[in-house]
Design a protein around this motif. Structure first.
Motif, PDB file in Angstrom:
ATOM      1  N   ALA A   1      -5.393  -7.353  -3.929  1.00  0.00           N
ATOM      2  CA  ALA A   1      -5.387  -6.219  -4.840  1.00  0.00           C
ATOM      3  C   ALA A   1      -5.577  -4.923  -4.076  1.00  0.00           C
ATOM      4  CB  ALA A   1      -6.481  -6.371  -5.894  1.00  0.00           C
ATOM      5  N   LYS A   2      -4.999  -3.865  -4.644  1.00  0.00           N
ATOM      6  CA  LYS A   2      -5.235  -2.505  -4.168  1.00  0.00           C
ATOM      7  C   LYS A   2      -5.938  -1.743  -5.286  1.00  0.00           C
ATOM      8  CE  LYS A   2      -2.879   1.802  -2.933  1.00  0.00           C
ATOM      9  NZ  LYS A   2      -1.580   2.476  -2.700  1.00  0.00           N
ATOM     10  N   VAL A   3      -7.000  -1.023  -4.956  1.00  0.00           N
ATOM     11  CA  VAL A   3      -7.803  -0.307  -5.943  1.00  0.00           C
ATOM     12  C   VAL A   3      -7.907   1.156  -5.528  1.00  0.00           C
ATOM     13  CG1 VAL A   3     -10.030  -0.174  -7.113  1.00  0.00           C
ATOM     14  CG2 VAL A   3      -9.134  -2.396  -6.403  1.00  0.00           C
ATOM     15  N   ALA A   4      -7.738   2.052  -6.493  1.00  0.00           N
ATOM     16  CA  ALA A   4      -7.890   3.489  -6.265  1.00  0.00           C
ATOM     17  C   ALA A   4      -9.018   4.022  -7.124  1.00  0.00           C
ATOM     18  CB  ALA A   4      -6.594   4.221  -6.586  1.00  0.00           C
TER      19      ALA A   4
ATOM     20  N   LEU B   1       5.739  -9.968  -4.750  1.00  0.00           N
ATOM     21  CA  LEU B   1       5.711  -9.408  -6.098  1.00  0.00           C
ATOM     22  C   LEU B   1       4.449  -8.601  -6.280  1.00  0.00           C
ATOM     23  CD1 LEU B   1       6.784 -12.635  -6.365  1.00  0.00           C
ATOM     24  CD2 LEU B   1       7.346 -11.775  -8.651  1.00  0.00           C
ATOM     25  N   TRP B   2       4.524  -7.530  -7.085  1.00  0.00           N
ATOM     26  CA  TRP B   2       3.339  -6.727  -7.381  1.00  0.00           C
ATOM     27  C   TRP B   2       3.461  -6.125  -8.769  1.00  0.00           C
ATOM     28  CZ3 TRP B   2       7.173  -5.480  -4.021  1.00  0.00           C
ATOM     29  CH2 TRP B   2       7.877  -4.274  -4.232  1.00  0.00           C
ATOM     30  N   THR B   3       2.325  -5.830  -9.393  1.00  0.00           N
ATOM     31  CA  THR B   3       2.300  -5.240 -10.723  1.00  0.00           C
ATOM     32  C   THR B   3       1.020  -4.441 -10.904  1.00  0.00           C
ATOM     33  OG1 THR B   3       2.402  -5.708 -13.118  1.00  0.00           O
ATOM     34  CG2 THR B   3       1.229  -7.294 -11.743  1.00  0.00           C
ATOM     35  N   PRO B   4       1.079  -3.280 -11.554  1.00  0.00           N
ATOM     36  CA  PRO B   4      -0.151  -2.537 -11.875  1.00  0.00           C
ATOM     37  C   PRO B   4      -0.901  -3.224 -13.007  1.00  0.00           C
ATOM     38  CG  PRO B   4       1.747  -1.449 -12.835  1.00  0.00           C
ATOM     39  CD  PRO B   4       2.287  -2.570 -12.023  1.00  0.00           C
ATOM     40  N   TRP B   5      -2.203  -3.006 -13.031  1.00  0.00           N
ATOM     41  CA  TRP B   5      -3.032  -3.645 -14.054  1.00  0.00           C
ATOM     42  C   TRP B   5      -3.873  -2.601 -14.778  1.00  0.00           C
ATOM     43  CZ3 TRP B   5      -2.727  -8.581 -15.585  1.00  0.00           C
ATOM     44  CH2 TRP B   5      -3.723  -9.063 -16.430  1.00  0.00           C
TER      45      TRP B   5
ATOM     46  N   LEU C   1      -3.739  -2.516  -8.523  1.00  0.00           N
ATOM     47  CA  LEU C   1      -2.465  -3.181  -8.289  1.00  0.00           C
ATOM     48  C   LEU C   1      -2.727  -4.593  -7.792  1.00  0.00           C
ATOM     49  CD1 LEU C   1       0.739  -2.457  -7.991  1.00  0.00           C
ATOM     50  CD2 LEU C   1       0.208  -2.689  -5.574  1.00  0.00           C
ATOM     51  N   LEU C   2      -2.116  -5.593  -8.431  1.00  0.00           N
ATOM     52  CA  LEU C   2      -2.221  -6.991  -8.015  1.00  0.00           C
ATOM     53  C   LEU C   2      -0.938  -7.396  -7.316  1.00  0.00           C
ATOM     54  CD1 LEU C   2      -3.747  -8.519 -11.279  1.00  0.00           C
ATOM     55  CD2 LEU C   2      -4.955  -7.589  -9.279  1.00  0.00           C
ATOM     56  N   PHE C   3      -1.042  -8.213  -6.268  1.00  0.00           N
ATOM     57  CA  PHE C   3       0.149  -8.606  -5.533  1.00  0.00           C
ATOM     58  C   PHE C   3       0.001 -10.030  -5.004  1.00  0.00           C
ATOM     59  CE2 PHE C   3      -2.637  -6.377  -2.552  1.00  0.00           C
ATOM     60  CZ  PHE C   3      -2.749  -7.283  -1.504  1.00  0.00           C
ATOM     61  N   GLY C   4       1.145 -10.618  -4.699  1.00  0.00           N
ATOM     62  CA  GLY C   4       1.187 -11.940  -4.091  1.00  0.00           C
ATOM     63  C   GLY C   4       2.460 -12.072  -3.284  1.00  0.00           C
ATOM     64  N   SER C   5       2.455 -12.954  -2.293  1.00  0.00           N
ATOM     65  CA  SER C   5       3.624 -13.095  -1.440  1.00  0.00           C
ATOM     66  C   SER C   5       3.735 -14.504  -0.887  1.00  0.00           C
ATOM     67  CB  SER C   5       3.577 -12.084  -0.284  1.00  0.00           C
ATOM     68  OG  SER C   5       2.462 -12.339   0.550  1.00  0.00           O
ATOM     69  N   LEU C   6       4.962 -14.861  -0.581  1.00  0.00           N
ATOM     70  CA  LEU C   6       5.277 -16.144   0.035  1.00  0.00           C
ATOM     71  C   LEU C   6       6.278 -15.882   1.142  1.00  0.00           C
ATOM     72  CD1 LEU C   6       5.404 -19.287   0.151  1.00  0.00           C
ATOM     73  CD2 LEU C   6       7.252 -19.129  -1.540  1.00  0.00           C
ATOM     74  N   GLU C   7       6.009 -16.416   2.340  1.00  0.00           N
ATOM     75  CA  GLU C   7       6.931 -16.286   3.458  1.00  0.00           C
ATOM     76  C   GLU C   7       7.209 -17.670   4.039  1.00  0.00           C
ATOM     77  OE1 GLU C   7       6.683 -14.567   7.915  1.00  0.00           O
ATOM     78  OE2 GLU C   7       6.334 -13.097   6.327  1.00  0.00           O
ATOM     79  N   ALA C   8       8.490 -17.986   4.204  1.00  0.00           N
ATOM     80  CA  ALA C   8       8.897 -19.280   4.738  1.00  0.00           C
ATOM     81  C   ALA C   8       9.674 -19.072   6.027  1.00  0.00           C
ATOM     82  CB  ALA C   8       9.761 -20.028   3.724  1.00  0.00           C
ATOM     83  N   SER C   9       9.215 -19.738   7.069  1.00  0.00           N
ATOM     84  CA  SER C   9       9.851 -19.718   8.390  1.00  0.00           C
ATOM     85  C   SER C   9       9.590 -21.108   8.970  1.00  0.00           C
ATOM     86  CB  SER C   9       9.279 -18.575   9.233  1.00  0.00           C
ATOM     87  OG  SER C   9       7.884 -18.707   9.359  1.00  0.00           O
TER      88      SER C   9
ATOM     89  N   ALA D   1       0.826  -1.200   0.000  1.00  0.00           N
ATOM     90  CA  ALA D   1       0.000   0.000   0.000  1.00  0.00           C
ATOM     91  C   ALA D   1       0.858   1.247   0.000  1.00  0.00           C
ATOM     92  CB  ALA D   1      -0.915   0.000   1.224  1.00  0.00           C
ATOM     93  N   GLY D   2       1.880   1.290   0.827  1.00  0.00           N
ATOM     94  CA  GLY D   2       2.736   2.457   0.878  1.00  0.00           C
ATOM     95  C   GLY D   2       3.698   2.528  -0.273  1.00  0.00           C
ATOM     96  N   LEU D   3       4.281   1.425  -0.666  1.00  0.00           N
ATOM     97  CA  LEU D   3       5.312   1.421  -1.691  1.00  0.00           C
ATOM     98  C   LEU D   3       4.787   1.909  -3.022  1.00  0.00           C
ATOM     99  CD1 LEU D   3       8.248   0.632  -2.373  1.00  0.00           C
ATOM    100  CD2 LEU D   3       7.353  -1.573  -3.103  1.00  0.00           C
ATOM    101  N   THR D   4       3.632   1.457  -3.441  1.00  0.00           N
ATOM    102  CA  THR D   4       3.115   1.876  -4.737  1.00  0.00           C
ATOM    103  C   THR D   4       2.811   3.366  -4.749  1.00  0.00           C
ATOM    104  OG1 THR D   4       0.912   1.224  -4.018  1.00  0.00           O
ATOM    105  CG2 THR D   4       2.145  -0.351  -5.332  1.00  0.00           C
ATOM    106  N   SER D   5       2.381   3.916  -3.621  1.00  0.00           N
ATOM    107  CA  SER D   5       2.108   5.343  -3.563  1.00  0.00           C
ATOM    108  C   SER D   5       3.389   6.156  -3.602  1.00  0.00           C
ATOM    109  CB  SER D   5       1.339   5.662  -2.279  1.00  0.00           C
ATOM    110  OG  SER D   5       0.111   5.004  -2.254  1.00  0.00           O
TER     111      SER D   5
END
Length: 240
Positions: free
Chosen positions: A59-62, A236-240, A42-50, A19-23
């Motif tokens: 998604a983030k929508v404006a 990862l994230w990308t605008p659409w 903006l579409l995003f996805g993430s993977l965290e391994a611990s 949210a902050g980074l894209t702005s």
């Protein structure tokens, strides 16, 4: 044993980052801004391994554009699985928060509020138990600042009523080789008495084709575990 809270805190962190980074970076990132590409999604996805593995997408929508001041919304769903002795705990979660982002010369401030929900099941040892779903309210605040042209400072705080939880993250980075590199620290706690802290390094805003990404690694300590364990993350994230 890692509490369910650990997954929610990790997911909250990743949504806050996007949210902050894209702005903040959009005006300077060819993939996120420009008159020819006024992205509002903006579409995003993430993977965290611990000690456990967590996966999130959303998604983030404006109303106008993600790189401009105005109203925005964040929606996400996720899943995780972790071991608890001889049992496995499987978790599904989702949130939809609405807010506003303010632009200043030095950076961006964002504030959100909205519902969150969670469902979980315990399996193993020839048994399966599905727990009732829970719902609550989430408050989400961020500050993304540029102390100088080459540095990035971020602070995120998220409060949730579903588990009476609080999560915060502070990170600093210096622009080197096309990404912001630096330390990150995070702390989570909730009403069950569970706490978890992360301390590591991050590299934010790498470009990979039309995608941007963040990688991080470090150490974490949870109150449900006696030992300190490593963690790694990829978003990862990308605008659409």
């Amino acid at each position: 044993m890692v509490s369910i809270a650990a997954w929610r805190s990790g997911r909250a962190f990743r949504i806050g980052l996007l949210a902050g980074l894209t702005s903040l970076l959009a005006p300077a990132s060819p993939g996120l801004a420009g008159a020819s590409s006024p992205a509002s999604l903006l579409l995003f996805g993430s993977l965290e391994a611990s000690p456990s593995v967590f996966v999130t997408t959303g998604a983030k929508v404006a109303l106008d554009r993600i790189d401009r001041e105005g109203f925005v919304a964040l929606g996400s769903i996720g899943a995780s699985r972790r071991q608890e002795g001889t049992l496995n705990r499987e978790i599904a979660t989702g949130a939809l928060v609405f807010g506003y982002q303010w632009f200043q010369d030095w950076g961006v401030v964002s504030a959100y509020a909205g519902p969150e929900g969670m469902a979980e099941a315990v399996t193993g040892c020839s048994c399966a138990r599905i727990l009732p779903p829970r719902f609550g309210l989430r408050l989400h605040g961020e500050v993304w600042a540029r102390p100088s042209d080459e540095t990035l400072l971020t602070a995120t705080l998220i409060l949730g009523s579903t588990r009476a939880s609080a999560w915060g993250r502070l990170a600093w980075g210096y622009r080197i080789g096309g990404a912001y590199l630096g330390p990150e620290a995070a702390l989570y706690l909730d009403g069950t008495g569970y706490t978890k802290w992360n301390l590591g390094l991050h590299a934010t805003d790498f470009a990979l084709g039309r995608f941007s990404l963040r990688v991080s690694a470090g150490l974490q300590q949870a109150s449900a575990r006696e030992d300190t364990s490593p963690y790694v993350g990829l978003t990862l994230w990308t605008p659409w």
